[in-house]
Design a protein around this motif. Sequence first.
Motif, PDB file in Angstrom:
ATOM      1  N   GLY A   1      -4.939  11.925  -6.300  1.00  0.00           N
ATOM      2  CA  GLY A   1      -4.305  13.057  -6.950  1.00  0.00           C
ATOM      3  C   GLY A   1      -5.096  13.609  -8.130  1.00  0.00           C
TER       4      GLY A   1
ATOM      5  N   ASP B   1      -6.661   2.914   4.675  1.00  0.00           N
ATOM      6  CA  ASP B   1      -7.563   3.518   3.690  1.00  0.00           C
ATOM      7  C   ASP B   1      -8.775   4.184   4.326  1.00  0.00           C
ATOM      8  OD1 ASP B   1      -6.011   2.760   1.562  1.00  0.00           O
ATOM      9  OD2 ASP B   1      -7.141   0.926   1.137  1.00  0.00           O
TER      10      ASP B   1
ATOM     11  N   SER C   1       0.813  -1.211   0.000  1.00  0.00           N
ATOM     12  CA  SER C   1       0.000   0.000   0.000  1.00  0.00           C
ATOM     13  C   SER C   1       0.843   1.255   0.000  1.00  0.00           C
ATOM     14  CB  SER C   1      -0.905   0.012   1.246  1.00  0.00           C
ATOM     15  OG  SER C   1      -0.122   0.030   2.422  1.00  0.00           O
ATOM     16  N   THR C   2       2.146   1.131   0.236  1.00  0.00           N
ATOM     17  CA  THR C   2       2.985   2.316   0.392  1.00  0.00           C
ATOM     18  C   THR C   2       3.575   2.796  -0.912  1.00  0.00           C
ATOM     19  OG1 THR C   2       4.987   1.016   0.751  1.00  0.00           O
ATOM     20  CG2 THR C   2       3.636   1.506   2.682  1.00  0.00           C
TER      21      THR C   2
ATOM     22  N   ASP D   1      -4.469   2.241  -7.828  1.00  0.00           N
ATOM     23  CA  ASP D   1      -3.468   3.167  -7.310  1.00  0.00           C
ATOM     24  C   ASP D   1      -4.221   4.272  -6.571  1.00  0.00           C
ATOM     25  OD1 ASP D   1      -1.489   4.977  -6.785  1.00  0.00           O
ATOM     26  OD2 ASP D   1      -0.769   5.148  -8.849  1.00  0.00           O
ATOM     27  N   ARG D   2      -4.473   4.058  -5.298  1.00  0.00           N
ATOM     28  CA  ARG D   2      -5.317   4.979  -4.543  1.00  0.00           C
ATOM     29  C   ARG D   2      -4.673   6.358  -4.420  1.00  0.00           C
ATOM     30  NH1 ARG D   2      -9.768   2.753  -2.158  1.00  0.00           N
ATOM     31  NH2 ARG D   2      -9.910   0.484  -2.381  1.00  0.00           N
ATOM     32  N   ALA D   3      -3.357   6.389  -4.251  1.00  0.00           N
ATOM     33  CA  ALA D   3      -2.686   7.683  -4.176  1.00  0.00           C
ATOM     34  C   ALA D   3      -2.815   8.423  -5.502  1.00  0.00           C
ATOM     35  CB  ALA D   3      -1.220   7.495  -3.807  1.00  0.00           C
TER      36      ALA D   3
ATOM     37  N   VAL E   1     -11.761   7.200  -2.249  1.00  0.00           N
ATOM     38  CA  VAL E   1     -10.614   7.680  -1.500  1.00  0.00           C
ATOM     39  C   VAL E   1     -11.024   8.902  -0.688  1.00  0.00           C
ATOM     40  CG1 VAL E   1      -8.918   6.837  -3.167  1.00  0.00           C
ATOM     41  CG2 VAL E   1      -9.843   9.154  -3.404  1.00  0.00           C
TER      42      VAL E   1
END
Length: 392
Positions: free
Chosen positions: A386, A289, A69-70, A380-382, A319
């Motif tokens: 964005g 999350d 997750s990082t 890709d949650r990040a 998200v």
Amino acid sequence: MASLRRVSTLRPLPIGPGRAAHEALPALREAVEGGPAVLPYAAGGSPVQVPDGATPDSGTALVVGTSGSTGTPKLAMLPGSSLVASATATHERLGGPGTWLLSMPPHHIAGVQVLVRSVVAGTTPGFVELEGGFTAASFVRAARALGGERRYTALVPTQLVRLLDDGAATSALTTFDAVLVGGAASAPSLLTRASDAGVRVVTTYGMSETSGGCVYDGVPLSVSRVRADELGRLVLGGATLATGYLGRPDLTAEVFTTDDDGERWFRTNDAGHLDPATGRWHVDGRLDDVITTGGLKVAPRLVEDALLALPVVGEAVVVGVPDDRWGEAVAAAVVVRAGAPAPTLEQLRDGLRGGLADHALPRRLLVVDRLPQRGPGKPDRAGIAGLFTSGP
């Protein structure tokens, strides 16, 4: 088949998509049987950088990249014994060895395990041609060409959605004795849709550190163990575990532990629980999350499942994004089903109202053609966060 490894060398192995993956089988077979460990990567790309001076643990057959997750690249070291245990227990659960159809990129754990299962079973896998991307037509062609008395394939949920949207592909899916679906959570509405179409879906839960799926339909494989700690975090054990991360003893010590009985465990970042009525484990979502909006907690997976139950939504990721008023706002990125009109935010909120608490209703909406992914089936949650702005 057992690992007889006596060496600790590492062999980078480019694996092409589709039929080109066939060229990797001899190296994988050699690795499982005791030859040099392989580090698979996408043909035409570059392997994940190995830390200077790092060598695999004795017994390692496969070193596979995982970002978790990082987003920080790690290299999980999987012994031949773990891969064989996983493949053998998978065939045991599914009803016996069979012929596998590779439907996803083969350098990730889910894809390479299809090849490993074929090596262990002594069968020749089939391949979906992935040049230009996964399509229903390419799956149908590969499924029709696949032989074998028992036939299996493995998919991620987004692939299953696309195949169920195509009549010929749905018919092809029904010819498989089992269709493993993992890599990301499968919405209950999707599983119901597949079952109603006669597709024998088996949901899987696992990761690179567990040789891929180790819990099938909520029940651990015969060689696997699952428990939840005091925080509700899932902890996995058993014969399929990696020995650790190549060149990263610090990370290894953080997540791999040994209990007083000498049993090794891998600490995940997933929350889950055991349903006492069914004896099945349920994954509730990743601990990091959870969205805090207006002081209240929202589990993204619950919102995603509700969105996917709407007739216009084919894929969804939820998200939290910064918000001056709420701290975090619940934001939904969705892919609309083929032929359906793009919904407005208010239409989505109206469709969800009553099924979700008001504070869990999305406050932001983004309709996209495709969701950014970190790996097969893994959003890709990040990257998705964005895509949103911090405005109303």
